[in-house]
Motif scaffolding. Structure first.
Motif, PDB file in Angstrom:
ATOM      1  N   ASP A 117       0.842  -1.201   0.000  1.00 36.01           N
ATOM      2  CA  ASP A 117       0.000   0.000   0.000  1.00 36.01           C
ATOM      3  C   ASP A 117       0.872   1.244   0.000  1.00 36.01           C
ATOM      4  OD1 ASP A 117      -2.425  -1.104  -0.102  1.00 36.01           O
ATOM      5  OD2 ASP A 117      -2.901  -0.913   2.031  1.00 36.01           O
ATOM      6  N   LEU A 118       1.881   1.215   0.841  1.00 39.73           N
ATOM      7  CA  LEU A 118       2.763   2.373   0.952  1.00 39.73           C
ATOM      8  C   LEU A 118       3.542   2.626  -0.330  1.00 39.73           C
ATOM      9  CD1 LEU A 118       4.344   2.304   4.497  1.00 39.73           C
ATOM     10  CD2 LEU A 118       3.689   4.340   3.238  1.00 39.73           C
ATOM     11  N   ARG A 119       4.051   1.538  -0.917  1.00 39.50           N
ATOM     12  CA  ARG A 119       4.892   1.689  -2.103  1.00 39.50           C
ATOM     13  C   ARG A 119       4.085   1.788  -3.386  1.00 39.50           C
ATOM     14  NH1 ARG A 119       8.729  -2.370  -3.528  1.00 39.50           N
ATOM     15  NH2 ARG A 119       9.908  -0.691  -4.476  1.00 39.50           N
ATOM     16  N   GLY A 120       2.855   1.313  -3.322  1.00 34.77           N
ATOM     17  CA  GLY A 120       2.015   1.329  -4.508  1.00 34.77           C
ATOM     18  C   GLY A 120       2.430   0.313  -5.548  1.00 34.77           C
ATOM     19  N   VAL A 121       3.161  -0.715  -5.127  1.00 29.06           N
ATOM     20  CA  VAL A 121       3.601  -1.710  -6.092  1.00 29.06           C
ATOM     21  C   VAL A 121       3.881  -3.047  -5.395  1.00 29.06           C
ATOM     22  CG1 VAL A 121       6.063  -1.085  -5.897  1.00 29.06           C
ATOM     23  CG2 VAL A 121       5.215  -2.083  -8.023  1.00 29.06           C
ATOM     24  N   ASP A 122       3.694  -4.131  -6.130  1.00 28.86           N
ATOM     25  CA  ASP A 122       3.942  -5.469  -5.609  1.00 28.86           C
ATOM     26  C   ASP A 122       5.352  -5.570  -5.034  1.00 28.86           C
ATOM     27  OD1 ASP A 122       3.078  -8.591  -5.943  1.00 28.86           O
ATOM     28  OD2 ASP A 122       5.219  -8.315  -6.256  1.00 28.86           O
TER      29      ASP A 122
ATOM     30  N   ASP B  27       6.592  21.575  -7.786  1.00 28.64           N
ATOM     31  CA  ASP B  27       6.291  21.680  -6.367  1.00 28.64           C
ATOM     32  C   ASP B  27       5.316  20.575  -6.006  1.00 28.64           C
ATOM     33  OD1 ASP B  27       5.532  22.303  -3.842  1.00 28.64           O
ATOM     34  OD2 ASP B  27       4.697  24.298  -4.328  1.00 28.64           O
ATOM     35  N   ILE B  28       5.768  19.718  -5.121  1.00 26.09           N
ATOM     36  CA  ILE B  28       4.946  18.547  -4.797  1.00 26.09           C
ATOM     37  C   ILE B  28       3.613  18.967  -4.157  1.00 26.09           C
ATOM     38  CG2 ILE B  28       5.852  18.126  -2.471  1.00 26.09           C
ATOM     39  CD1 ILE B  28       6.002  15.141  -3.253  1.00 26.09           C
ATOM     40  N   MET B  29       3.613  20.112  -3.472  1.00 27.93           N
ATOM     41  CA  MET B  29       2.387  20.567  -2.810  1.00 27.93           C
ATOM     42  C   MET B  29       1.415  21.208  -3.802  1.00 27.93           C
ATOM     43  SD  MET B  29       3.091  19.517   0.113  1.00 27.93           S
ATOM     44  CE  MET B  29       2.004  20.204   1.363  1.00 27.93           C
ATOM     45  N   ASN B  30       1.907  21.479  -4.974  1.00 28.34           N
ATOM     46  CA  ASN B  30       1.037  22.131  -5.961  1.00 28.34           C
ATOM     47  C   ASN B  30       1.374  21.576  -7.351  1.00 28.34           C
ATOM     48  OD1 ASN B  30      -0.773  23.815  -7.170  1.00 28.34           O
ATOM     49  ND2 ASN B  30       0.606  25.608  -7.138  1.00 28.34           N
ATOM     50  N   ILE B  31       1.031  20.319  -7.537  1.00 31.21           N
ATOM     51  CA  ILE B  31       1.426  19.628  -8.762  1.00 31.21           C
ATOM     52  C   ILE B  31       0.587  20.115  -9.939  1.00 31.21           C
ATOM     53  CG2 ILE B  31       1.649  17.372  -9.864  1.00 31.21           C
ATOM     54  CD1 ILE B  31       1.724  16.155  -7.055  1.00 31.21           C
ATOM     55  N   PRO B  32       1.218  20.578 -11.009  1.00 34.28           N
ATOM     56  CA  PRO B  32       0.433  20.896 -12.211  1.00 34.28           C
ATOM     57  C   PRO B  32      -0.053  19.584 -12.819  1.00 34.28           C
ATOM     58  CG  PRO B  32       2.790  21.340 -12.548  1.00 34.28           C
ATOM     59  CD  PRO B  32       2.668  20.769 -11.192  1.00 34.28           C
ATOM     60  N   ILE B  33      -1.307  19.294 -12.610  1.00 31.11           N
ATOM     61  CA  ILE B  33      -1.794  17.947 -12.861  1.00 31.11           C
ATOM     62  C   ILE B  33      -1.817  17.593 -14.348  1.00 31.11           C
ATOM     63  CG2 ILE B  33      -4.295  18.370 -12.940  1.00 31.11           C
ATOM     64  CD1 ILE B  33      -2.707  15.678 -10.773  1.00 31.11           C
ATOM     65  N   ALA B  34      -2.086  18.590 -15.208  1.00 31.59           N
ATOM     66  CA  ALA B  34      -2.129  18.304 -16.636  1.00 31.59           C
ATOM     67  C   ALA B  34      -0.744  17.887 -17.131  1.00 31.59           C
ATOM     68  CB  ALA B  34      -2.626  19.522 -17.404  1.00 31.59           C
ATOM     69  N   LEU B  35       0.251  18.662 -16.705  1.00 32.98           N
ATOM     70  CA  LEU B  35       1.626  18.383 -17.118  1.00 32.98           C
ATOM     71  C   LEU B  35       2.083  17.012 -16.624  1.00 32.98           C
ATOM     72  CD1 LEU B  35       4.437  19.361 -18.241  1.00 32.98           C
ATOM     73  CD2 LEU B  35       4.898  20.166 -15.927  1.00 32.98           C
ATOM     74  N   VAL B  94      -1.260  13.603  -3.053  1.00 35.92           N
ATOM     75  CA  VAL B  94      -0.124  14.272  -2.420  1.00 35.92           C
ATOM     76  C   VAL B  94       0.211  13.599  -1.087  1.00 35.92           C
ATOM     77  CG1 VAL B  94       0.653  16.430  -1.344  1.00 35.92           C
ATOM     78  CG2 VAL B  94      -0.495  16.476  -3.555  1.00 35.92           C
ATOM     79  N   ARG B  95      -0.837  13.244  -0.347  1.00 32.48           N
ATOM     80  CA  ARG B  95      -0.605  12.580   0.935  1.00 32.48           C
ATOM     81  C   ARG B  95       0.163  11.268   0.728  1.00 32.48           C
ATOM     82  NH1 ARG B  95      -1.869   8.649   3.631  1.00 32.48           N
ATOM     83  NH2 ARG B  95      -3.312   7.830   2.082  1.00 32.48           N
TER      84      ARG B  95
END
Lengths: 195, 240, 195
Positions: A117-122, B27-35, B94-95
């Motif tokens: 779950d944490l890694r998002g991969v097998d 910026d991980i806190m404000n990811i340009p999602i389209a890009l 992001v979380r």
């Protein structure tokens, strides 16, 4: 028993033991051999003294506290020279393996599904190879439906990564905003005092 | 095509996202999602043309990204009084990324510790077990770094009709032998020079797949001095 | 290279070597690593100095010249104490463990449930300890509902029981009766912590 003789006895024991030697074990053997009643607080200053002696310049190895015991280990300055002596490939740990190992170390007891779950991969293959390397072990089963296996790290893990115990693992770094990092870098480059 | 390269032991979709964020300095806190969605989809498209065995998790993440993107295109709903403000659709992602990054960093820190039999040694005992299958298989350079480097190489060849390439005619086995022979003579080579004799896209892809096979067979190792730096290939046997 | 650093390097080499280390070998490795041209008569005074340092009171082991090379060895005064350390064998490897090991060796690949069916008793703890001792490993999962883990023996298992391959296994009865001495050897060789 004279202090120097006792110190020598402790050294000889640690030197001879194949794995890190616990203080309790040292006390037990010395009591057994010399009929001395020793306390932990009598042993500790001697251990400190030995550590100090070996930390001196010109010594090639020193006393380290690792995996709950004491062991002599070479100083890291000589790593490359000693690799030549061993002529064996030094252990290599790939990124994925280190990641899974870190997750298990910090979150144990943990199931494979939780790792994934944490890694998002097998991660089955990686967990298996860590088991084979004895860095990870099966602790039991979780009391939830399906009774999944739970994993934890081993004493070998502590020995190999030069850790006294699990609490010596560095605290997990929470995300630091980029700007902060930048400010720190600038400060250190300009050699500014921390604000 | 009758081959498929398995990728166990490489990183997953979260790692690919972090890789892209770092590469494009986002910026991980404000990811340009389209890009990021476009970059992500491009990466897995490339993996698909390689016929890499892409785990379902990668496709699931692509779907998640597209879902977030579509949600962000919608005008924000009117917030009625007393109702909680709507969450940023990126929040959950992001979380997860931050949580994962924490352990990824911890893992690389762990690898940098003083390691027994690498950085320091204990007393030599004569009876010692030497397990042949001792190494953890995984390469030091991540798959995504390799794919980045491959993309660079592919840019420089005249685009041929990629899908019409008949992979079976360009033998991966042959390419494997070429790499091994070169490593015997040269000790180590750069990733770029791996493709010196390749003139078509198909050949480049075959060389790349041959490299992946060699990594998996633990015959070669790949190193990268710094992030996004030059990737070097060495033979493992040389150390014996 | 500074004298103290060189002395430390020599010490680290002797300490890490599994057998007495020859002066020629020390020179070769140091030349190789540091690009230093050393003569035997430059090394010898350093070796004497190291020997002197360790002969001091309070040290538990000293540098000895043996079999044409150098090795650290404990001082004879501590012989009896160290015998006690060596004699403290980890607890014996029980009959249950031998039984489970035999079942896995003969019936691999096998699931834990199958082992338990054969023995009529829960065997999770035993299987786990065999895994930790690297005598048994996880082969994968069985393609049946619940995908249980399947186990098999390791290369270590073959080495310890002096088997060239699995077809060399003794009969079941002989196997379970294998002398306990053998098993003790397993534990000391694998350098297992006491359980």
């Amino acid at each position: 028993m004279e202090k120097n003789a006792l110190k020598g006895a402790i050294e000889a024991l640690i030197f001879t033991s194949e794995s890190p030697l616990k203080t309790e074990k040292i006390i037990e053997l010395i009591t057994d051999e010399y009929g001395l009643e020793l306390e932990k607080n009598e042993i500790n200053p001697l251990l400190d003294e030995i550590a100090g002696d070996f930390n001196a310049e010109g010594r090639g190895f020193s006393l380290t506290e690792v995996a709950g015991g004491y062991q002599f280990r070479t100083k890291t300055t000589y790593a490359s020279l000693l690799q030549k002596l061993k002529a064996k490939r030094p252990p290599k740990f790939g990124r994925a393996a280190m990641e899974v190992l870190a997750i298990i170390a910090y979150r144990q007891p943990i199931t494979r599904a939780e790792v994934e779950d944490l890694r998002g991969v097998d991660s089955g293959g990686v967990v298996r190879s860590l088991l084979e390397k004895r860095l990870v072990r099966i602790l039991g089963r979780k009391e939830v439906p399906g009774k999944p296996i739970i994993y934890g790290t081993t004493k070998t893990f502590l020995e190999i990564f030069n850790l006294r115990n699990l609490s010596q693992l560095p605290t997990l770094k929470e995300f630091v905003e980029l700007e902060e990092v930048e400010v720190e870098r600038v400060q250190s480059e300009l050699n500014l005092p921390e604000s | 095509m009758d081959y498929e390269v398995k990728l166990d032991g490489f990183e997953g979709p979260l790692d690919l996202l972090l890789h892209l964020i770092k590469k494009h300095e986002l910026d991980i806190m404000n990811i340009p999602i389209a890009l990021i969605t476009r970059q992500y989809v491009d990466s897995i498209e490339l993996m698909k043309t390689m016929n890499l065995d892409i785990a379902g998790e990668f496709l699931l993440m692509a779907a998640t990204l597209m879902h977030i993107k579509s949600k962000m295109l919608l005008p924000p709903e009117e917030v009625e009084e007393g109702e909680e403000e709507e969450l940023d659709p990126r929040e959950e992602l992001v979380r997860r990324l931050l949580e994962y990054k924490k352990y990824k960093d911890a893992g690389s820190q762990l690898g940098e510790r003083d390691i027994l039999d690498r950085d320091l040694f204990s007393k030599g005992f004569s009876e010692e077990y030497d397990d042949e299958n001792d190494d953890l298989v995984y390469p030091e350079v991540g798959l995504f770094d390799l794919l980045d480097a491959l993309q660079e190489v592919l840019k420089s060849v005249t685009p041929s009709i990629a899908h019409a390439v008949n992979m079976e005619r360009i033998s991966i086995k042959e390419k494997t032998e070429i790499i091994l022979n070169r490593l015997k003579e040269e000790r180590n080579m750069t990733f770029q020079s791996l493709f010196d004799n390749d003139s078509t896209r198909g050949e480049i892809v075959a060389s790349f797949l041959a490299l992946l096979e060699l990594i998996k067979m633990r015959t070669v190792n790949v190193f990268q001095g710094e992030n996004f730096g030059v990737i070097r290939i060495t033979s493992k046997d040389l150390l014996h």
